[in-house]
Design a protein around this motif. Sequence first.
Motif, PDB file in Angstrom:
ATOM      1  N   LEU A 138      20.933  17.174  -9.985  1.00 31.34           N
ATOM      2  CA  LEU A 138      19.660  16.453 -10.048  1.00 31.34           C
ATOM      3  C   LEU A 138      18.487  17.428 -10.143  1.00 31.34           C
ATOM      4  O   LEU A 138      17.559  17.248 -10.953  1.00 31.34           O
ATOM      5  CB  LEU A 138      19.535  15.595  -8.792  1.00 31.34           C
ATOM      6  CG  LEU A 138      18.554  14.449  -8.852  1.00 31.34           C
ATOM      7  CD1 LEU A 138      18.864  13.527 -10.010  1.00 31.34           C
ATOM      8  CD2 LEU A 138      18.603  13.669  -7.538  1.00 31.34           C
ATOM      9  N   LEU A 145      19.317   6.196  -6.568  1.00 30.06           N
ATOM     10  CA  LEU A 145      19.998   6.578  -7.812  1.00 30.06           C
ATOM     11  C   LEU A 145      21.415   6.016  -7.848  1.00 30.06           C
ATOM     12  O   LEU A 145      21.880   5.536  -8.886  1.00 30.06           O
ATOM     13  CB  LEU A 145      20.051   8.102  -7.936  1.00 30.06           C
ATOM     14  CG  LEU A 145      18.720   8.777  -8.221  1.00 30.06           C
ATOM     15  CD1 LEU A 145      18.861  10.287  -8.103  1.00 30.06           C
ATOM     16  CD2 LEU A 145      18.227   8.403  -9.615  1.00 30.06           C
ATOM     17  N   ALA A 170      24.037   6.337 -10.682  1.00 26.31           N
ATOM     18  CA  ALA A 170      24.078   7.806 -10.635  1.00 26.31           C
ATOM     19  C   ALA A 170      24.451   8.262  -9.229  1.00 26.31           C
ATOM     20  O   ALA A 170      23.654   8.873  -8.520  1.00 26.31           O
ATOM     21  CB  ALA A 170      22.743   8.392 -11.066  1.00 26.31           C
ATOM     22  N   ASP A 171      25.687   7.930  -8.811  1.00 26.86           N
ATOM     23  CA  ASP A 171      26.129   8.355  -7.485  1.00 26.86           C
ATOM     24  C   ASP A 171      26.644   9.797  -7.567  1.00 26.86           C
ATOM     25  O   ASP A 171      26.788  10.347  -8.664  1.00 26.86           O
ATOM     26  CB  ASP A 171      27.176   7.385  -6.926  1.00 26.86           C
ATOM     27  CG  ASP A 171      28.397   7.280  -7.816  1.00 26.86           C
ATOM     28  OD1 ASP A 171      28.489   8.051  -8.802  1.00 26.86           O
ATOM     29  OD2 ASP A 171      29.257   6.437  -7.547  1.00 26.86           O
ATOM     30  N   THR A 209      29.414  10.489 -10.056  1.00 26.39           N
ATOM     31  CA  THR A 209      29.005  10.490 -11.474  1.00 26.39           C
ATOM     32  C   THR A 209      28.251  11.775 -11.816  1.00 26.39           C
ATOM     33  O   THR A 209      28.471  12.376 -12.867  1.00 26.39           O
ATOM     34  CB  THR A 209      28.104   9.266 -11.751  1.00 26.39           C
ATOM     35  OG1 THR A 209      28.779   8.118 -11.251  1.00 26.39           O
ATOM     36  CG2 THR A 209      27.820   9.096 -13.225  1.00 26.39           C
ATOM     37  N   LEU A 210      27.359  12.188 -10.926  1.00 29.40           N
ATOM     38  CA  LEU A 210      26.593  13.415 -11.195  1.00 29.40           C
ATOM     39  C   LEU A 210      27.523  14.634 -11.210  1.00 29.40           C
ATOM     40  O   LEU A 210      27.345  15.549 -12.021  1.00 29.40           O
ATOM     41  CB  LEU A 210      25.475  13.589 -10.156  1.00 29.40           C
ATOM     42  CG  LEU A 210      24.348  12.546 -10.268  1.00 29.40           C
ATOM     43  CD1 LEU A 210      23.400  12.648  -9.077  1.00 29.40           C
ATOM     44  CD2 LEU A 210      23.566  12.706 -11.569  1.00 29.40           C
TER      45      LEU A 210
END
Length: 358
Positions: A143, A215, A220-221, A224-225
């Motif tokens: 992020l 998020l 966008a957990d 996933t990131l």
Amino acid sequence: MSTGQSEDHLPISAAEAERLFAPFADSGVLTLAVSGGPDSMALMWLAARWRATRAGGPRLLAVTVDHGLRPESRREALMVKQLARQLGLTHRTLRWSGEKPAAGIPEAARIARYRLLARAAEQAGASHVVTAHTRDDQAETVLMRLLRGSGIAGLAAMAPVSRRDGLLLARPLLSLSKARLLATLRSAGIAFADDPTNRDPAFTRPRLRALMPTLAAEGADPRTLATLANRARRANAAIELMADGAERYLALLAAGRSSKRRGGEGEMFDPRAFAALPAEIRLRLLMRAIDRVGTEGPVELGKAEALLERLDRTLAGITDGGTAERGTLKQTLAGALVSLAKDAIRISPAPPRRRRGE
Ligand SMILES: Nc1ncnc2c1ncn2[C@@H]1O[C@H](COP(=O)(O)OP(=O)(O)OP(=O)(O)O)[C@@H](O)[C@H]1O
């Protein structure tokens, strides 16, 4: 929907830990970086349990860096020492005694911490410094890099193993959720320290951490990131390999030419061969050469991109037969001088800067 959500809260089994630590089975000594927070206390407990089931295997040295920034830090280091003793591990506390800067404390502390950890590992003859970075840390790093507009290499975030301060840095827990480490500690009945700095909105990381639930609600957990990071890592490895090949090709061309004429100190690219490469490869080759030759690296991505743009414009003037703007360029960046004349792109050490009045 997979069962992933509930599995993300289970303690880490001995069999899983065996797989996580398997790459270190033949090491003589491992240095565990243990702050006293939940992640690294779990790392220490997991590593000790793994070690205890093996006949041979590495000696474990737990190291705590006391940055001396909070009044509790000394007590936290003692807490780590106590658990290390219970688990039969050697423990050292190292103090950051240098001057503390007024601004940029987290970064200065990080640099000092890794330097101290690397020194302790070297003294102990350890093969690796092992940290307790989790998938949640990886997601935060992704992020942070996204917000800065990083390239593919930056989005790859933290690698499971990387080199820093001359040592191998290993992150065996990088694919696990923090929740699983907490569950592991809970089931083993192990206490840990709570560092309020982790929630202090004065710092970037805690502010991003606070955004995570919002998020995650949008998809966008951390999982996933972290997947994005793994995909970027895969792509980056391929691009690096292509850059290696292109670098060898340009070096061969340069060697052929410098046997006819001395090229001087630094490196040289054939302008036409360089111009024919994809932009990402041109950029990486330029950055690699500047970092090798220059004295002020690593070069910043944005600055290298701006220089490449100028270089490309000038090169276009040469490669289209010289009809456009007369092709020469001279620019210093990160302690390297990049120059382009009709026959060569040269990257050489920048001349010493002149002081005012000289
Ligand atoms: N004071 C400390 N002493 C020993 N190890 C530490 C200390 N602080 C952090 N570590 C190690 O580093 C890991 C990452 O910690 P943390 O997320 O706080 O680092 P950071 O400041 O965000 O920087 P980075 O992620 O680049 O290391 C921890 O899991 C632990 O293994």
